[in-house]
Design an enzyme around this catalytic site. Structure first.
Site: not given
Length: 110
Positions: A13, A65
């Site tokens: 992330d 991401e």
């Protein structure tokens, strides 16, 4: 880790904020040693992470991401890339979540 927890991969992330020293800031107060805003330590970390994972788990899924236009996110490290094998674009995920949240029964009059 993959063996212990029986996982197929990792979605990392916030890759965009790892790649840029000034991501999310209104101004650009930080510069790297070459005068740019790329986070050289962050870039090296991501490359080393992917190299280590794929060395031990060659069939792992490593998804970044990453929402910017950073080049070669999914290219091998030895070819100048970050070494991920997938890129998770946030716009796609947000659109999908918006769709899933709709009450399809009410829309069709059921």
């Amino acid at each position: 880790m993959f063996d212990k927890f029986h996982i197929d991969g990792i979605r990392v992330d916030g890759v965009t904020s790892i790649l840029h020293l000034n991501f999310g800031l209104d101004h650009q107060p930080y510069k790297n040693e070459h005068g740019g805003d790329e986070d050289l330590w962050g870039i090296q970390f991501l490359k080393e992470l992917n190299l280590a994972i794929f060395e031990r788990y060659p069939f792992a899924i490593m998804a970044a991401e990453e929402s910017s236009s950073w080049p070669m996110v999914t290219h091998p490290v030895d070819k100048g890339g970050l070494g991920f094998n997938y890129k998770w674009k946030m716009g796609w995920m947000n659109d999908t979540l918006d769709y899933v949240e709709l009450d399809h029964f009410l829309e069709k009059g059921v």
